[in-house]
Design an enzyme around this catalytic site. Structure first.
Site, short mmCIF file in Angstrom:
data_model
loop_
_atom_site.label_atom_id
_atom_site.label_comp_id
_atom_site.label_asym_id
_atom_site.label_seq_id
_atom_site.Cartn_x
_atom_site.Cartn_y
_atom_site.Cartn_z
N HIS A 39 -17.36 5.29 10.84
CA HIS A 39 -16.37 4.45 10.16
C HIS A 39 -15.95 5.01 8.81
O HIS A 39 -15.51 4.26 7.93
CB HIS A 39 -16.89 3.01 10.03
CG HIS A 39 -17.05 2.32 11.35
ND1 HIS A 39 -17.76 1.16 11.54
CD2 HIS A 39 -16.57 2.66 12.58
CE1 HIS A 39 -17.71 0.81 12.81
NE2 HIS A 39 -17.00 1.71 13.47
N ASN B 239 -22.14 2.91 8.86
CA ASN B 239 -22.08 2.56 7.44
C ASN B 239 -21.23 3.54 6.65
O ASN B 239 -21.21 4.73 6.95
CB ASN B 239 -23.50 2.49 6.85
CG ASN B 239 -24.33 1.42 7.52
OD1 ASN B 239 -23.77 0.56 8.20
ND2 ASN B 239 -25.63 1.46 7.36
N ILE B 240 -20.61 3.01 5.61
CA ILE B 240 -19.75 3.85 4.78
C ILE B 240 -20.46 4.22 3.48
O ILE B 240 -19.88 4.84 2.61
CB ILE B 240 -18.39 3.15 4.52
CG1 ILE B 240 -18.59 1.76 3.89
CG2 ILE B 240 -17.61 3.03 5.82
CD1 ILE B 240 -17.31 1.06 3.50
N ASP B 241 -21.73 3.82 3.38
CA ASP B 241 -22.51 4.23 2.20
C ASP B 241 -23.13 5.61 2.45
O ASP B 241 -22.98 6.18 3.53
CB ASP B 241 -23.58 3.17 1.85
CG ASP B 241 -24.65 3.01 2.93
OD1 ASP B 241 -25.16 4.03 3.43
OD2 ASP B 241 -24.99 1.87 3.27
N ASN C 105 -34.05 -4.99 14.81
CA ASN C 105 -33.13 -5.97 14.23
C ASN C 105 -33.90 -7.25 13.89
O ASN C 105 -34.99 -7.48 14.42
CB ASN C 105 -32.02 -6.31 15.25
CG ASN C 105 -30.77 -6.89 14.61
OD1 ASN C 105 -30.81 -7.94 13.98
ND2 ASN C 105 -29.65 -6.18 14.76
N CYS D 262 0.44 9.85 2.60
CA CYS D 262 0.42 11.21 3.19
C CYS D 262 -0.94 11.58 3.78
O CYS D 262 -1.09 12.66 4.35
CB CYS D 262 0.89 12.25 2.16
SG CYS D 262 -0.33 12.62 0.89
N ALA E 49 -35.94 -3.80 9.13
CA ALA E 49 -35.89 -2.39 9.52
C ALA E 49 -36.94 -1.54 8.78
O ALA E 49 -37.62 -0.71 9.40
CB ALA E 49 -34.49 -1.84 9.25
N THR F 88 -27.66 -3.40 13.68
CA THR F 88 -26.24 -3.56 14.00
C THR F 88 -26.05 -4.75 14.93
O THR F 88 -26.86 -4.97 15.83
CB THR F 88 -25.61 -2.28 14.57
OG1 THR F 88 -24.25 -2.55 14.91
CG2 THR F 88 -26.35 -1.73 15.78
N1 APR Z 1 -33.46 -5.27 9.17
C1 APR Z 1 -32.94 -5.16 10.43
N2 APR Z 1 -31.79 -5.73 10.82
C2 APR Z 1 -31.13 -6.45 9.91
C3 APR Z 1 -31.59 -6.63 8.58
C4 APR Z 1 -32.81 -5.99 8.23
N3 APR Z 1 -33.35 -6.08 6.99
N4 APR Z 1 -30.70 -7.41 7.91
C5 APR Z 1 -29.72 -7.70 8.78
N5 APR Z 1 -29.97 -7.14 10.00
C6 APR Z 1 -29.14 -7.16 11.22
C7 APR Z 1 -28.45 -8.48 11.49
O1 APR Z 1 -29.27 -9.31 12.31
C8 APR Z 1 -27.20 -8.01 12.25
O2 APR Z 1 -27.46 -7.89 13.65
O3 APR Z 1 -28.11 -6.22 10.99
C9 APR Z 1 -26.96 -6.61 11.70
C10 APR Z 1 -25.78 -6.50 10.75
O4 APR Z 1 -24.62 -6.78 11.45
P1 APR Z 1 -23.17 -6.58 10.84
O5 APR Z 1 -23.10 -7.20 9.50
O6 APR Z 1 -22.22 -7.04 11.89
O7 APR Z 1 -23.07 -5.00 10.61
P2 APR Z 1 -22.62 -3.86 11.61
O8 APR Z 1 -23.13 -4.10 12.99
O9 APR Z 1 -22.97 -2.59 10.96
O10 APR Z 1 -21.05 -4.03 11.60
C11 APR Z 1 -20.28 -3.13 12.34
O11 APR Z 1 -18.29 -4.09 11.45
O12 APR Z 1 -16.91 -4.89 9.77
C12 APR Z 1 -17.26 -3.82 10.53
O13 APR Z 1 -16.75 -1.59 10.02
C13 APR Z 1 -17.67 -2.61 9.72
O14 APR Z 1 -19.26 -0.87 10.31
C14 APR Z 1 -19.04 -2.26 10.28
C15 APR Z 1 -18.97 -2.87 11.67
#
Ligand code: APR
Length: 253
Positions: free
Chosen positions: A119, A102-104, A221, A130, A239, A196
């Site tokens: 990331h 995450n970028i937050d 997840n 630059c 989560a 993720t």
């Molecule tokens: N609790 C647990 N899991 C959750 C929740 C929650 N409240 N809400 C969503 N999820 C899960 C979803 O089921 C999904 O598997 O979080 C995951 C989010 O997936 P993505 O949106 O693909 O996020 P991420 O895996 O962080 O993406 C990876 O993709 O676009 C790029 O650079 C960006 O860092 C990012 C990377």
């Protein structure tokens, strides 16, 4: 025994734990995940098509506006119980590291230190030309909910356009971030992979790397994202709830 019981017992015994997190950990703080459908101003955009150097070259004001909007969303959001789980576990005397995609900055705001940002970070813009990092003034970080296009400020040194200090598709991870992640992952007994989708490389390989080095991997997840390994546990749910439950099981005697 349920996966929650096995996860709890693995965590009780562990002295070194890594939280590996993705967008899902910040979902309950109100930050949309990447694969969520966006609403409002950004409804018609696919985030994945705004996150490239090519998109920035083609329409810098659109890409800068998108990141400003996200930065504003993050500044208004608060860490949730899932972010607080890491410092809470660290307070039990265990060595706890956080590696995030995450970028937050919600992990930091929850109290985690030395967070590895694979990331990059929304808070550290840099020059597109630059590559020097730059600071924004408060006026430059404010964006109206009605405006999508914002011309990026210019670099004070070379007058190039500023870009967000995040990793776009096809770009390398920040120097040292992968190494720092590997150092803690190879050494941990438990890796908790939270929210993720596991599709963006090389970060998506992290649970498998942890398994290969002998760790137990606990996935948290909304859906089953496990890889079928013997040392993998799948805790399905939000989560914040799942991690609160997991931590409460280890703090009771
Ligand atoms: N609790 C647990 N899991 C959750 C929740 C929650 N409240 N809400 C969503 N999820 C899960 C979803 O089921 C999904 O598997 O979080 C995951 C989010 O997936 P993505 O949106 O693909 O996020 P991420 O895996 O962080 O993406 C990876 O993709 O676009 C790029 O650079 C960006 O860092 C990012 C990377």
């Amino acid at each position: 025994m349920s996966d929650m019981h096995i996860a709890s017992s693995a965590l009780r015994k562990a002295t070194k734990v890594v939280f590996f997190t993705g967008a899902g950990i910040s979902a309950e703080s109100g930050i949309p995940t990447f694969r969520d459908q966006l609403t409002g101003l950004w409804e018609k955009y696919d985030p994945q098509r705004l996150e490239t150097a090519a998109a920035f070259r083609e329409n810098p004001a659109l890409v800068w506006g998108w990141y400003l909007w996200r930065r504003q969303q993050v500044s208004q959001a608060k860490p949730n119980a899932a972010h607080f789980a890491a410092p809470r576990l660290a307070s039990t005397g265990r060595q706890v590291a956080v590696v995030t995609q995450n970028i937050d900055d919600l992990h930091e705001r929850a109290g985690s230190e030395d967070v590895v940002h694979l990331h990059g970070s929304l808070a550290q813009p840099k020059c597109f030309a630059c590559h020097r990092s730059a600071e924004l003034t408060p006026e430059q970080t404010t964006v109206s909910d009605e405006v999508a296009l914002v011309e990026p400020p210019r670099c004070k040194r070379c007058n190039g356009r500023l870009r967000p200090g995040v990793v776009w598709f096809k770009e390398d991870l920040p120097v040292g971030a992968w190494k720092a992640a590997m150092n803690v992952i190879k050494d941990c007994e438990v890796l908790i992979s939270v929210g993720t989708s596991g599709v963006v490389m090389p970060a998506a390989d992290i649970p498998e790397i942890a398994l290969a080095f002998g760790a137990t991997v606990i996935h948290v997840n909304l859906m089953d994202v496990s890889l079928g390994g013997t040392n993998e546990l799948m805790l399905i749910g939000k989560a914040a709830e799942v991690l609160s439950t997991l931590l409460s099981t280890i703090s009771t005697p």
